[in-house]
Enzyme design. Structure first.
Site, PDB file in Angstrom:
ATOM      1  N   LYS A 169       0.826  -1.204   0.000  1.00  0.00           N
ATOM      2  CA  LYS A 169       0.000   0.000   0.000  1.00  0.00           C
ATOM      3  C   LYS A 169       0.873   1.273   0.000  1.00  0.00           C
ATOM      4  CE  LYS A 169      -3.995  -2.102  -0.133  1.00  0.00           C
ATOM      5  NZ  LYS A 169      -4.248  -3.252   0.626  1.00  0.00           N
TER       6      LYS A 169
HETATM    7  C1  LIG Z   1      -5.580  -4.109   0.985  1.00  0.00           C
HETATM    8  C2  LIG Z   1      -7.032  -3.906   0.994  1.00  0.00           C
HETATM    9  C3  LIG Z   1      -7.841  -4.287   2.087  1.00  0.00           C
HETATM   10  C4  LIG Z   1      -7.342  -5.140   3.218  1.00  0.00           C
HETATM   11  O1  LIG Z   1      -6.255  -4.667   3.899  1.00  0.00           O
HETATM   12  P1  LIG Z   1      -5.284  -5.693   4.671  1.00  0.00           P
HETATM   13  O2  LIG Z   1      -4.387  -4.751   5.433  1.00  0.00           O
HETATM   14  O3  LIG Z   1      -4.569  -6.495   3.657  1.00  0.00           O
HETATM   15  O4  LIG Z   1      -6.129  -6.506   5.581  1.00  0.00           O
HETATM   16  C5  LIG Z   1      -9.174  -3.951   2.064  1.00  0.00           C
HETATM   17  N1  LIG Z   1      -9.727  -3.307   1.026  1.00  0.00           N
HETATM   18  C6  LIG Z   1      -8.990  -2.942  -0.053  1.00  0.00           C
HETATM   19  C7  LIG Z   1      -9.660  -2.207  -1.169  1.00  0.00           C
HETATM   20  C8  LIG Z   1      -7.633  -3.247  -0.113  1.00  0.00           C
HETATM   21  O5  LIG Z   1      -6.927  -2.903  -1.195  1.00  0.00           O
END
Ligand SMILES: *Cc1c(COP(=O)(O)O)cnc(C)c1O
Length: 392
Positions: free
Chosen positions: A187
């Site tokens: 991210k």
């Molecule tokens: C990455 C992501 C999540 C989940 O996040 P995690 O930290 O991997 O649990 C939820 N929604 C979206 C749109 C994502 O890209």
């Protein structure tokens, strides 16, 4: 091909001695679970967003689960969400015993959930709308908030892609009732694993804080500071705490965010210019948006006669990693088992599920990297398109 062999990977993060020093400080302190560094991270994050409360949690999924839980969403309730998102968005509704009701996207130029589609799917059971700012591009929140107001619904923002993005001058994640962030390894702000729940609502904040740590009224860190010896359990909580190591990374990564998002924007702008007019390739979100994207990913939409698998294979041969965002949730085996075969119910989402391809995008990417990818596309697409015409 192993991941390290990619000439241009899909994503990459910026980390240097600042992160290493921050983690070393935590290790030397010997306080590893939620404590002073997490408090500092939360305060800095809340200040950055201009929001009253921010609670760090173990993942973006944990953030989403807590958000739905504190709004009292449960059995018999419905939550309207996109199907064109990561599965965790809808799973968090299922964790609460409620039903995700999928609404279609705006179209091939705007891959965000459509407010008209949301409005069409409101029922007496609907409790909330959970939006996703796809790729970091803000949803059109004003009409969505109006639908919510008209039907007395709460709004959750899945802001996993959109840390730093804005809509009409407001930071994404602070527009609805609760914002949920992910700090997963790929991210824009990365702590490996981690997330954040933010809200301006004092009552919700109190509940979020309690649910994050087993429903307990005091934390280990409070007791370490001499604030009481015992505790009560007032609700069915979870262990969704973040570690101090992750929070230490988060503090440094937050400081880098503005510059990293600006670099992402430069790369995205160059892609748009280079791909303009390329046969078979469309770049969504080309129109004016009422805000600023955080450019989490760079999606392209292929024309019907340009088979994605072939193009991805050609890119792979050239060492370029590509991806798909997303296989629609309502078509997954598990969701079909729960809700039956609903193929055909979300035509725009399904089209994107078949024809979207995500190109590499990360802050350290060079302009030569973009040019190399666009040249590769220019080289291989005419052949694939011609071959397709001949075989018809
Ligand atoms: C990455 C992501 C999540 C989940 O996040 P995690 O930290 O991997 O649990 C939820 N929604 C979206 C749109 C994502 O890209």
């Amino acid at each position: 091909m192993s991941e390290t062999a990619w000439k241009i990977p899909l994503s990459d993060i910026v980390m240097d001695d600042d992160e290493i020093d921050a983690v070393r400080d935590v290790l030397v302190s010997k306080w590893l679970s939620m404590g002073p560094v997490t408090e500092e991270f939360e305060a800095a994050f809340a200040r950055y967003l201009g929001v009253k409360h921010a609670f760090a949690v173990s993942s973006g999924t944990a953030a989403l689960h807590i958000a739905h839980a504190v709004l009292g969403i449960g059995s018999g309730d419905e939550v309207i969400t996109p199907s064109l998102t990561f599965v965790a968005t809808a799973n968090s509704v299922l964790y609460c015993g409620a039903k995700p009701v999928f609404a279609d996207i705006v179209g091939t130029d705007n891959l965000n959930i459509s407010w008209e589609e949301i409005g069409a799917r409101v029922s007496p059971r609907t409790q909330a709308i959970t939006v996703v700012h796809y790729g970091g591009y803000p949803c059109d929140m004003q009409p969505i908030l109006e639908v919510a107001r008209d039907h007395d619904l709460r709004v959750i923002e899945d802001t996993a892609h959109a840390v730093g993005a804005t809509y009409k001058g407001r930071k994404c994640g602070t527009i609805g009732d609760i914002g949920c962030f992910s700090f997963f390894a790929n991210k824009n702000l990365s702590t490996g694993e981690g997330g954040m729940v933010v809200t301006d609502d004092d009552k919700l904040a109190e509940k979020i804080k309690v649910l994050r740590s087993h429903g307990m009224t005091t934390m280990t860190w409070d007791r370490h500071r001499g604030h009481g010896y015992s505790y009560d359990v007032t609700d069915l909580g979870y262990n969704y705490r973040i570690s101090e190591v992750a929070s230490a990374l988060g503090i440094v990564q937050l400081r880098r965010l503005k510059q990293n998002n600006a670099r992402r924007k430069r790369i995205a702008d160059r892609y748009r210019k280079a791909l303009e007019g390329t046969e078979g390739i469309g770049c969504p979100f080309g129109g004016r948006i009422d805000g600023e994207s955080s450019h989490h990913i760079f999606p392209v939409v292929l024309s019907r006669d340009l088979p994605r698998a072939e193009l991805q294979a050609e890119m792979k041969k050239r060492g370029i990693q590509t991806s798909i965002h997303y296989p629609p949730i309502h078509l997954f085996t598990y969701y079909r088992r729960l809700f039956g075969d609903t193929r055909g119910s979300l035509l725009k989402t399904e089209f994107i599920g078949e024809h979207e391809m995500t190109l590499p995008l990360y802050p350290g990417m060079t302009e030569e990297g973009v040019d190399c990818i666009c040249t590769a596309i220019d080289e291989v697409t005419p052949a694939i398109l011609a071959e397709k015409k001949v075989s018809r």
